[in-house]
Design a protein around this motif. Structure first.
Motif, PDB file in Angstrom:
ATOM      1  N   VAL A  49       0.849  -1.192   0.000  1.00 14.22           N
ATOM      2  CA  VAL A  49       0.000   0.000   0.000  1.00 14.22           C
ATOM      3  C   VAL A  49       0.880   1.236   0.000  1.00 14.22           C
ATOM      4  O   VAL A  49       2.035   1.195   0.413  1.00 14.22           O
ATOM      5  CB  VAL A  49      -0.955   0.027   1.209  1.00 14.22           C
ATOM      6  CG1 VAL A  49      -2.010  -1.055   1.102  1.00 14.22           C
ATOM      7  CG2 VAL A  49      -0.190  -0.095   2.527  1.00 14.22           C
ATOM      8  N   TRP A  50       0.318   2.349  -0.470  1.00 10.48           N
ATOM      9  CA  TRP A  50       1.036   3.617  -0.494  1.00 10.48           C
ATOM     10  C   TRP A  50       0.037   4.749  -0.651  1.00 10.48           C
ATOM     11  O   TRP A  50      -1.145   4.526  -0.919  1.00 10.48           O
ATOM     12  CB  TRP A  50       2.071   3.649  -1.631  1.00 10.48           C
ATOM     13  CG  TRP A  50       1.461   3.616  -3.019  1.00 10.48           C
ATOM     14  CD1 TRP A  50       1.105   4.684  -3.802  1.00 10.48           C
ATOM     15  CD2 TRP A  50       1.124   2.444  -3.784  1.00 10.48           C
ATOM     16  NE1 TRP A  50       0.577   4.258  -4.992  1.00 10.48           N
ATOM     17  CE2 TRP A  50       0.582   2.892  -5.018  1.00 10.48           C
ATOM     18  CE3 TRP A  50       1.238   1.072  -3.560  1.00 10.48           C
ATOM     19  CZ2 TRP A  50       0.147   2.017  -6.005  1.00 10.48           C
ATOM     20  CZ3 TRP A  50       0.805   0.200  -4.537  1.00 10.48           C
ATOM     21  CH2 TRP A  50       0.267   0.657  -5.749  1.00 10.48           C
ATOM     22  N   GLN A  51       0.512   6.014  -0.485  1.00 12.01           N
ATOM     23  CA  GLN A  51      -0.320   7.175  -0.760  1.00 12.01           C
ATOM     24  C   GLN A  51       0.029   7.696  -2.148  1.00 12.01           C
ATOM     25  O   GLN A  51       1.197   7.732  -2.543  1.00 12.01           O
ATOM     26  CB  GLN A  51      -0.154   8.257   0.306  1.00 12.01           C
ATOM     27  CG  GLN A  51       1.204   8.912   0.363  1.00 12.01           C
ATOM     28  CD  GLN A  51       1.324   9.895   1.507  1.00 12.01           C
ATOM     29  OE1 GLN A  51       1.291   9.513   2.683  1.00 12.01           O
ATOM     30  NE2 GLN A  51       1.502  11.183   1.183  1.00 12.01           N
ATOM     31  N   ASP A  52      -1.007   8.115  -2.906  1.00 10.07           N
ATOM     32  CA  ASP A  52      -0.857   8.366  -4.342  1.00 10.07           C
ATOM     33  C   ASP A  52      -1.580   9.659  -4.723  1.00 10.07           C
ATOM     34  O   ASP A  52      -2.743   9.867  -4.370  1.00 10.07           O
ATOM     35  CB  ASP A  52      -1.472   7.181  -5.095  1.00 10.07           C
ATOM     36  CG  ASP A  52      -1.062   7.120  -6.546  1.00 10.07           C
ATOM     37  OD1 ASP A  52      -1.283   8.113  -7.259  1.00 10.07           O
ATOM     38  OD2 ASP A  52      -0.535   6.073  -6.957  1.00 10.07           O
ATOM     39  N   ARG A  54      -2.169  10.879  -7.908  1.00  7.26           N
ATOM     40  CA  ARG A  54      -2.533  10.936  -9.329  1.00  7.26           C
ATOM     41  C   ARG A  54      -3.877  11.612  -9.586  1.00  7.26           C
ATOM     42  O   ARG A  54      -4.151  12.031 -10.715  1.00  7.26           O
ATOM     43  CB  ARG A  54      -2.528   9.532  -9.933  1.00  7.26           C
ATOM     44  CG  ARG A  54      -3.631   8.612  -9.483  1.00  7.26           C
ATOM     45  CD  ARG A  54      -3.506   7.233 -10.083  1.00  7.26           C
ATOM     46  NE  ARG A  54      -2.400   6.480  -9.499  1.00  7.26           N
ATOM     47  CZ  ARG A  54      -2.112   5.216  -9.832  1.00  7.26           C
ATOM     48  NH1 ARG A  54      -2.851   4.580 -10.726  1.00  7.26           N
ATOM     49  NH2 ARG A  54      -1.099   4.597  -9.251  1.00  7.26           N
ATOM     50  N   HIS A  55      -4.739  11.726  -8.561  1.00  8.54           N
ATOM     51  CA  HIS A  55      -6.045  12.369  -8.739  1.00  8.54           C
ATOM     52  C   HIS A  55      -6.101  13.763  -8.138  1.00  8.54           C
ATOM     53  O   HIS A  55      -7.186  14.329  -7.969  1.00  8.54           O
ATOM     54  CB  HIS A  55      -7.146  11.496  -8.136  1.00  8.54           C
ATOM     55  CG  HIS A  55      -7.280  10.158  -8.797  1.00  8.54           C
ATOM     56  ND1 HIS A  55      -7.791   9.998 -10.074  1.00  8.54           N
ATOM     57  CD2 HIS A  55      -6.937   8.922  -8.370  1.00  8.54           C
ATOM     58  CE1 HIS A  55      -7.770   8.722 -10.395  1.00  8.54           C
ATOM     59  NE2 HIS A  55      -7.252   8.042  -9.387  1.00  8.54           N
ATOM     60  N   GLY A  56      -4.959  14.345  -7.803  1.00  4.94           N
ATOM     61  CA  GLY A  56      -4.906  15.713  -7.297  1.00  4.94           C
ATOM     62  C   GLY A  56      -4.843  15.805  -5.789  1.00  4.94           C
ATOM     63  O   GLY A  56      -4.359  16.803  -5.250  1.00  4.94           O
ATOM     64  N   ASN A  57      -5.368  14.819  -5.102  1.00  2.00           N
ATOM     65  CA  ASN A  57      -5.221  14.708  -3.653  1.00  2.00           C
ATOM     66  C   ASN A  57      -4.579  13.356  -3.368  1.00  2.00           C
ATOM     67  O   ASN A  57      -4.486  12.499  -4.251  1.00  2.00           O
ATOM     68  CB  ASN A  57      -6.577  14.805  -2.948  1.00  2.00           C
ATOM     69  CG  ASN A  57      -7.488  13.641  -3.334  1.00  2.00           C
ATOM     70  OD1 ASN A  57      -7.927  13.550  -4.480  1.00  2.00           O
ATOM     71  ND2 ASN A  57      -7.774  12.759  -2.390  1.00  2.00           N
ATOM     72  N   TYR A  58      -4.159  13.145  -2.141  1.00  5.07           N
ATOM     73  CA  TYR A  58      -3.548  11.866  -1.804  1.00  5.07           C
ATOM     74  C   TYR A  58      -4.627  10.823  -1.507  1.00  5.07           C
ATOM     75  O   TYR A  58      -5.491  11.029  -0.634  1.00  5.07           O
ATOM     76  CB  TYR A  58      -2.608  11.997  -0.615  1.00  5.07           C
ATOM     77  CG  TYR A  58      -1.257  12.545  -0.994  1.00  5.07           C
ATOM     78  CD1 TYR A  58      -0.409  11.826  -1.840  1.00  5.07           C
ATOM     79  CD2 TYR A  58      -0.824  13.775  -0.521  1.00  5.07           C
ATOM     80  CE1 TYR A  58       0.831  12.326  -2.204  1.00  5.07           C
ATOM     81  CE2 TYR A  58       0.423  14.285  -0.873  1.00  5.07           C
ATOM     82  CZ  TYR A  58       1.236  13.546  -1.721  1.00  5.07           C
ATOM     83  OH  TYR A  58       2.465  14.050  -2.082  1.00  5.07           O
ATOM     84  N   ASP A  59      -4.571   9.706  -2.219  1.00  8.65           N
ATOM     85  CA  ASP A  59      -5.412   8.541  -1.967  1.00  8.65           C
ATOM     86  C   ASP A  59      -4.532   7.376  -1.543  1.00  8.65           C
ATOM     87  O   ASP A  59      -3.308   7.394  -1.719  1.00  8.65           O
ATOM     88  CB  ASP A  59      -6.184   8.139  -3.236  1.00  8.65           C
ATOM     89  CG  ASP A  59      -7.262   9.145  -3.600  1.00  8.65           C
ATOM     90  OD1 ASP A  59      -8.088   9.458  -2.729  1.00  8.65           O
ATOM     91  OD2 ASP A  59      -7.266   9.614  -4.757  1.00  8.65           O
ATOM     92  N   ILE A  60      -5.155   6.344  -1.022  1.00  9.78           N
ATOM     93  CA  ILE A  60      -4.453   5.114  -0.672  1.00  9.78           C
ATOM     94  C   ILE A  60      -4.670   4.097  -1.786  1.00  9.78           C
ATOM     95  O   ILE A  60      -5.802   3.874  -2.233  1.00  9.78           O
ATOM     96  CB  ILE A  60      -4.936   4.531   0.672  1.00  9.78           C
ATOM     97  CG1 ILE A  60      -4.851   5.602   1.776  1.00  9.78           C
ATOM     98  CG2 ILE A  60      -4.125   3.296   1.033  1.00  9.78           C
ATOM     99  CD1 ILE A  60      -3.474   6.189   1.985  1.00  9.78           C
TER     100      ILE A  60
END
Length: 333
Positions: A49-52, A54-60
């Protein structure tokens, strides 16, 4: 790291990606190739798992090494950061309510996702979650300083681990052991605590007595060795500590050869009296440590009530208020 697999953040492509190295095969593998930022990886078994961003905010996000599939874990338009994973359970810190809360989500056996679960709802910040099995720990600012808190997914209970007036931060957990950084001495030290463990309860029809043990091994041996009429397993009784931590005392365990019953006490004075043969007719044998507990009640703990039956020469212990009241009402003498 998990087993022979290591994950990290890598900037070789001009942005932050997640990479994996397999110590057995010597193979290095990019887990993410998106042009935006991926941070803070964690791994458990075959799941990363990581924080991402790519959608403008951080998602998991989650990557399953067995199926070579990627899955988005959170979709809320606020930030979700600092994930951790243990088996099929993922935790992270979440800013959807304007402060940092702890959230959790389970990966079902078929790969689908369970419902998101809010672990904390306090309006102060809760950060840096970590998980081991069913136990989650984090640092918590609800008392206007950083403390370490624990949440047990097994029984959905929360417990404050540290009560010192200085800051305790950056927790980690493995099994029943919790460590953290601690400023109580004016510099940063590392402290260790144990998570409370279940004390199990048995009932013996033949001896008209209860038996309690914190040992999982002893519990299983009794269930396997004795039929229910000798020792009937009644389930979890309460929780205590398997090893001593601050503000806890040893609970002594004795066995009476005459009465064929166990006795437990947290009082060193009472234990010493029994050891010095104050009750020779009972023929008490000292069996050592039962568990550790708080002698006086502290926040987030429950009183353990003690009864004695003269006719049966046996003590009984319970944290159940309803059971306590029933005994007082039904057996007044």
């Amino acid at each position: 790291i998990s087993g022979k697999k290591v994950v990290w953040v890598d900037d070789r492509n001009g942005n932050q990606d997640i990479y994996l190295y397999d110590l057995d095969s010597g193979e290095e593998k990019p887990i993410t190739t998106d042009s935006d930022k991926q941070y803070n990886p964690a791994i458990s078994g075959d799941k990363i798992v990581w924080q991402d961003k790519r959608h403008g905010n951080y998602d998991i996000y989650l990557y399953d090494l067995t199926s070579d599939t990627e899955k988005r874990i959170t979709t809320h338009n606020s930030d979700q950061e600092n994930p951790a994973i243990s088996g099929d359970k993922i935790v992270w810190e979440d800013n959807r309510h304007g402060n940092w809360d702890i959230y959790a989500r389970t990966i079902n056996p078929d790969g689908t996702l369970g419902e998101e679960k809010s672990i904390t709802t306090d309006n102060h910040d809760q950060e840096s979650p970590v998980i081991s099995g069913n136990k989650i720990v984090w640092q918590d600012y609800r008392n206007d300083k950083w403390d370490i808190y624990l949440y047990d997914l097994t029984n959905n209970t929360e417990k404050r681990i540290t009560i010192d007036t200085r800051d305790q931060v950056s927790p980690s957990i493995s099994g029943d052991k919790i460590v953290w950084e601690d400023d109580r001495n004016g510099n940063w030290d590392v402290y260790l605590s144990f998570t409370p463990q279940t004390v199990y309860r048995f009932w013996s029809e033949s001896s008209q007595s209860h038996f309690y043990t914190i040992s999982e091994q002893e519990k299983e041996e009794i269930i396997k060795k004795y039929p229910p009429r000798v020792w009937n397993y009644e389930g979890p009784a309460f929780q205590a500590y398997p090893e001593q931590i601050s503000d806890t005392n040893l609970v002594h365990r004795f066995y009476s050869l005459t009465n064929r019953k166990h006795f437990y006490t947290i009082s060193d004075q009472e234990a010493d009296k029994i050891k010095n043969n104050a009750y020779p007719e009972a023929k008490f044998v000292y069996e050592g440590k039962a568990w550790f507990a708080n002698q006086a009640q502290v926040p987030n703990t429950t009183p353990l009530h003690r009864f004695y039956s003269g006719p049966y020469k046996v003590h009984f212990y319970t944290i159940n208020e309803q059971e306590k009241d029933y005994i007082i009402k039904t057996y007044p003498n």
